[in-house]
Design a protein around this motif. Sequence first.
Motif, PDB file in Angstrom:
ATOM      1  N   GLU A  48       4.872 -22.599   3.422  1.00 12.62           N
ATOM      2  CA  GLU A  48       4.820 -23.088   2.077  1.00 12.62           C
ATOM      3  C   GLU A  48       4.489 -22.811   1.012  1.00 12.62           C
ATOM      4  O   GLU A  48       4.993 -22.238   0.037  1.00 12.62           O
ATOM      5  N   ASP A  49       3.087 -23.896   0.981  1.00 12.33           N
ATOM      6  CA  ASP A  49       1.655 -23.218   0.015  1.00 12.33           C
ATOM      7  C   ASP A  49       1.674 -21.432   0.155  1.00 12.33           C
ATOM      8  O   ASP A  49       1.909 -21.394  -0.895  1.00 12.33           O
ATOM      9  N   LEU A  50       1.875 -21.327   1.780  1.00  9.62           N
ATOM     10  CA  LEU A  50       0.561 -19.920   1.399  1.00  9.62           C
ATOM     11  C   LEU A  50       1.627 -18.672   0.872  1.00  9.62           C
ATOM     12  O   LEU A  50       1.926 -18.116   0.392  1.00  9.62           O
ATOM     13  N   ARG A  51       3.671 -18.626   1.262  1.00 10.09           N
ATOM     14  CA  ARG A  51       4.111 -17.876   0.549  1.00 10.09           C
ATOM     15  C   ARG A  51       4.200 -18.201  -1.069  1.00 10.09           C
ATOM     16  O   ARG A  51       4.030 -17.210  -1.703  1.00 10.09           O
ATOM     17  N   SER A  52       3.811 -19.425  -1.980  1.00 12.88           N
ATOM     18  CA  SER A  52       3.931 -19.393  -2.596  1.00 12.88           C
ATOM     19  C   SER A  52       3.332 -18.643  -3.608  1.00 12.88           C
ATOM     20  O   SER A  52       3.104 -18.305  -4.937  1.00 12.88           O
ATOM     21  N   ARG A  53       1.690 -18.490  -2.874  1.00 17.07           N
ATOM     22  CA  ARG A  53       0.595 -17.715  -2.932  1.00 17.07           C
ATOM     23  C   ARG A  53       0.699 -16.547  -3.135  1.00 17.07           C
ATOM     24  O   ARG A  53       0.385 -15.951  -4.359  1.00 17.07           O
ATOM     25  N   LEU A  54       1.817 -16.155  -2.268  1.00 17.56           N
ATOM     26  CA  LEU A  54       1.485 -14.403  -2.189  1.00 17.56           C
ATOM     27  C   LEU A  54       2.505 -14.011  -3.296  1.00 17.56           C
ATOM     28  O   LEU A  54       2.682 -13.136  -3.838  1.00 17.56           O
ATOM     29  N   HIS A  55       3.622 -15.201  -3.337  1.00 18.97           N
ATOM     30  CA  HIS A  55       4.729 -14.858  -4.641  1.00 18.97           C
ATOM     31  C   HIS A  55       3.755 -15.201  -6.312  1.00 18.97           C
ATOM     32  O   HIS A  55       4.370 -13.692  -6.636  1.00 18.97           O
ATOM     33  N   ALA A  56       2.670 -15.292  -5.822  1.00 23.98           N
ATOM     34  CA  ALA A  56       1.916 -15.366  -7.520  1.00 23.98           C
ATOM     35  C   ALA A  56       0.836 -14.804  -7.545  1.00 23.98           C
ATOM     36  O   ALA A  56       0.343 -14.631  -8.415  1.00 23.98           O
ATOM     37  N   ASP A  57       0.298 -14.356  -6.794  1.00 21.28           N
ATOM     38  CA  ASP A  57      -0.989 -13.796  -6.608  1.00 21.28           C
ATOM     39  C   ASP A  57      -0.800 -12.009  -5.878  1.00 21.28           C
ATOM     40  O   ASP A  57      -0.328 -12.022  -4.670  1.00 21.28           O
ATOM     41  N   GLY A  58      -0.377 -11.335  -7.001  1.00 21.32           N
ATOM     42  CA  GLY A  58       0.090  -9.456  -6.487  1.00 21.32           C
ATOM     43  C   GLY A  58      -0.987  -9.035  -5.831  1.00 21.32           C
ATOM     44  O   GLY A  58      -0.790  -8.433  -5.008  1.00 21.32           O
ATOM     45  N   VAL A  80       8.068 -10.393   0.027  1.00 22.74           N
ATOM     46  CA  VAL A  80       7.539 -11.653   0.630  1.00 22.74           C
ATOM     47  C   VAL A  80       8.586 -12.320   1.873  1.00 22.74           C
ATOM     48  O   VAL A  80       9.563 -12.274   1.646  1.00 22.74           O
ATOM     49  N   PRO A  81       8.237 -11.758   2.777  1.00 24.42           N
ATOM     50  CA  PRO A  81       9.386 -12.224   3.794  1.00 24.42           C
ATOM     51  C   PRO A  81       9.563 -13.951   3.648  1.00 24.42           C
ATOM     52  O   PRO A  81       8.836 -14.575   2.677  1.00 24.42           O
ATOM     53  N   SER A  82      10.326 -14.356   4.367  1.00 27.66           N
ATOM     54  CA  SER A  82      11.478 -15.784   4.188  1.00 27.66           C
ATOM     55  C   SER A  82      10.896 -16.430   5.881  1.00 27.66           C
ATOM     56  O   SER A  82       9.548 -15.808   5.678  1.00 27.66           O
ATOM     57  N   LEU A  83      10.654 -17.471   4.721  1.00 25.83           N
ATOM     58  CA  LEU A  83       9.978 -18.968   5.798  1.00 25.83           C
ATOM     59  C   LEU A  83      10.018 -18.514   7.274  1.00 25.83           C
ATOM     60  O   LEU A  83       9.250 -19.457   7.849  1.00 25.83           O
ATOM     61  N   PRO A  84      11.441 -18.324   7.539  1.00 32.67           N
ATOM     62  CA  PRO A  84      11.739 -18.354   8.892  1.00 32.67           C
ATOM     63  C   PRO A  84      10.620 -17.062  10.124  1.00 32.67           C
ATOM     64  O   PRO A  84      10.808 -17.273  11.006  1.00 32.67           O
ATOM     65  N   THR A  85      11.034 -15.838   9.246  1.00 31.04           N
ATOM     66  CA  THR A  85      10.228 -14.762   9.840  1.00 31.04           C
ATOM     67  C   THR A  85       8.732 -15.381   9.581  1.00 31.04           C
ATOM     68  O   THR A  85       7.955 -14.690  10.882  1.00 31.04           O
ATOM     69  N   PHE A  86       7.956 -15.833   8.539  1.00 27.93           N
ATOM     70  CA  PHE A  86       6.425 -16.441   9.593  1.00 27.93           C
ATOM     71  C   PHE A  86       6.670 -17.100  10.082  1.00 27.93           C
ATOM     72  O   PHE A  86       5.716 -16.815  10.881  1.00 27.93           O
ATOM     73  N   SER A  87       7.227 -18.303  10.748  1.00 26.88           N
ATOM     74  CA  SER A  87       7.058 -18.959  11.366  1.00 26.88           C
ATOM     75  C   SER A  87       7.569 -18.714  12.582  1.00 26.88           C
ATOM     76  O   SER A  87       6.642 -19.093  13.571  1.00 26.88           O
ATOM     77  N   ARG A  88       8.225 -17.634  12.680  1.00 23.76           N
ATOM     78  CA  ARG A  88       8.895 -15.988  14.184  1.00 23.76           C
ATOM     79  C   ARG A  88       7.522 -16.219  14.666  1.00 23.76           C
ATOM     80  O   ARG A  88       6.891 -15.789  15.538  1.00 23.76           O
ATOM     81  N   ARG A  89       6.563 -15.282  13.533  1.00 25.02           N
ATOM     82  CA  ARG A  89       5.307 -15.098  13.698  1.00 25.02           C
ATOM     83  C   ARG A  89       4.412 -15.060  13.949  1.00 25.02           C
ATOM     84  O   ARG A  89       3.812 -15.088  14.640  1.00 25.02           O
ATOM     85  N   HIS A  90       4.748 -16.844  13.371  1.00 24.98           N
ATOM     86  CA  HIS A  90       3.301 -17.842  13.478  1.00 24.98           C
ATOM     87  C   HIS A  90       3.428 -18.183  15.164  1.00 24.98           C
ATOM     88  O   HIS A  90       2.318 -17.887  15.927  1.00 24.98           O
ATOM     89  N   SER A  91       4.271 -17.802  15.852  1.00 26.66           N
ATOM     90  CA  SER A  91       4.877 -18.533  17.155  1.00 26.66           C
ATOM     91  C   SER A  91       4.280 -17.615  18.283  1.00 26.66           C
ATOM     92  O   SER A  91       3.855 -17.517  19.191  1.00 26.66           O
ATOM     93  N   PHE A  92       4.873 -16.301  17.476  1.00 22.25           N
ATOM     94  CA  PHE A  92       4.251 -14.743  18.380  1.00 22.25           C
ATOM     95  C   PHE A  92       3.303 -14.700  18.269  1.00 22.25           C
ATOM     96  O   PHE A  92       1.935 -15.024  19.681  1.00 22.25           O
ATOM     97  N   LEU A  93       2.198 -14.907  17.313  1.00 20.67           N
ATOM     98  CA  LEU A  93       0.511 -14.767  17.489  1.00 20.67           C
ATOM     99  C   LEU A  93       0.202 -15.892  17.900  1.00 20.67           C
ATOM    100  O   LEU A  93      -0.880 -15.762  18.528  1.00 20.67           O
ATOM    101  N   SER A  94       0.557 -16.652  17.565  1.00 24.17           N
ATOM    102  CA  SER A  94      -0.837 -18.184  18.646  1.00 24.17           C
ATOM    103  C   SER A  94       0.286 -17.781  20.527  1.00 24.17           C
ATOM    104  O   SER A  94      -0.752 -18.854  20.879  1.00 24.17           O
ATOM    105  N   GLU A  95       0.927 -18.455  20.536  1.00 23.62           N
ATOM    106  CA  GLU A  95       1.742 -17.865  22.074  1.00 23.62           C
ATOM    107  C   GLU A  95       0.482 -16.675  22.722  1.00 23.62           C
ATOM    108  O   GLU A  95       0.204 -17.315  24.012  1.00 23.62           O
ATOM    109  N   ASN A  96       0.405 -15.646  21.901  1.00 28.98           N
ATOM    110  CA  ASN A  96      -0.530 -14.008  22.295  1.00 28.98           C
ATOM    111  C   ASN A  96      -2.157 -14.810  22.612  1.00 28.98           C
ATOM    112  O   ASN A  96      -3.238 -14.188  22.675  1.00 28.98           O
TER     113      ASN A  96
END
Length: 374
Positions: free
Chosen positions: A82-92, A103-119
């Motif tokens: 949530e802090d990361l998404r807020s920073r992306l919204h505020a920092d062009g 800025v993608p949604s929070l579930p999208t960030f969560s899915r990509r985080h899972s994919f990158l961590s598992e790999n």
Amino acid sequence: MKTITEILGGAQTLLPVEYPLQECFPEYLSNNQKLFLAVLHKIESAISIPEGHSNKGRPAYPNIFFFRAFLAQSFFKLDTMEDLRSRLHADGNLRLLCGFQKVPSLPTFSRRHSFLSENGTAQTAHEQMIKINLNGSMIGHISRDSTAIAVRSKVVTITKQTNRSAEKKYKRGRPKKDEVRPEKPLQRIARQVQQSPEKSLSEISKKCQWGCKINSQGNKYYWKGYKLHLDVTDFGLPVTALFTGANVHDSQLAIPMEQITEQRCAFLYSVMDSAYDAKIIHKFIRERNRVPIIDPHTRKNGIACPLDPAKKQRFKVRSSVERANAHLKDWHIPDRICFRSDRKIEFVVMNAVLVLSAIKLIQYPVHVKLPDVA
């Protein structure tokens, strides 16, 4: 005295000095953002990020955009997504550096985080970046130590599976004349000498556990979570980083880390504290034609053989790994790691290691090359 960010961020490390870098961004480019741009350039020049999302529906953002965002989370020490998404919204500028138009949604960030961590994306990126930049380099000292990673996850109960009922019991004392007893199994450190580092690491737990260490004041402290084990050069570059449960003793990682580090660079001395003081570790390092400098451990008789003056002077170099651990905790590893999965927590910690490694490679670009042997 200027900080690393002020020194490196104030210079245009990617493009020639006369190139108007500011014209590429809609807002003022700060020194922090310039340094983060240089960090991305150093990391992405050595890796390729796999794509694993579906081709159905609207075209999705590439995984590299999300990986940049997670690196930004470590670089700017943001605790949650949530802090990361807020920073992306505020920092062009940061949004443009990561590659996002929206800025993608929070579930999208969560899915990509899972994919990158598992790999194991961060681990692979760190290994490739170190091999490319240290290929053929001679390092004087490799300092080895671990640091505590405290989390709020539940401790995993590990039960030892032993079939004691099937084991034959023998009487204490000397065996009979014709009695043949099986040899006792080797301890883990003794087995590691004969194993590959991958095999040795597969036997070490990465589950959340309770850990105990003695701090610099000589007091014991306990934490719940994990350990980060680092091999660091003289100038603070993490060459090898391994992630284990908090209950794993430091000496269990000495031989695998020695084997992995020697594959990535050449070095002369292995510097460690008293937790690594074991005869097997000393012998293993000497057989590799290197010099172990290990602080002697006080034995049960209360006697510890001190280091000779030359080794005692070289042992002071070990402060480089302590500074690296402090840098990671102060500037890159979040104060609150809000994940339960071991792989996700490892991904967060390894992203911090990856950012620190890129900063050190930018700060110290000159290495000593090995001479070519005809």
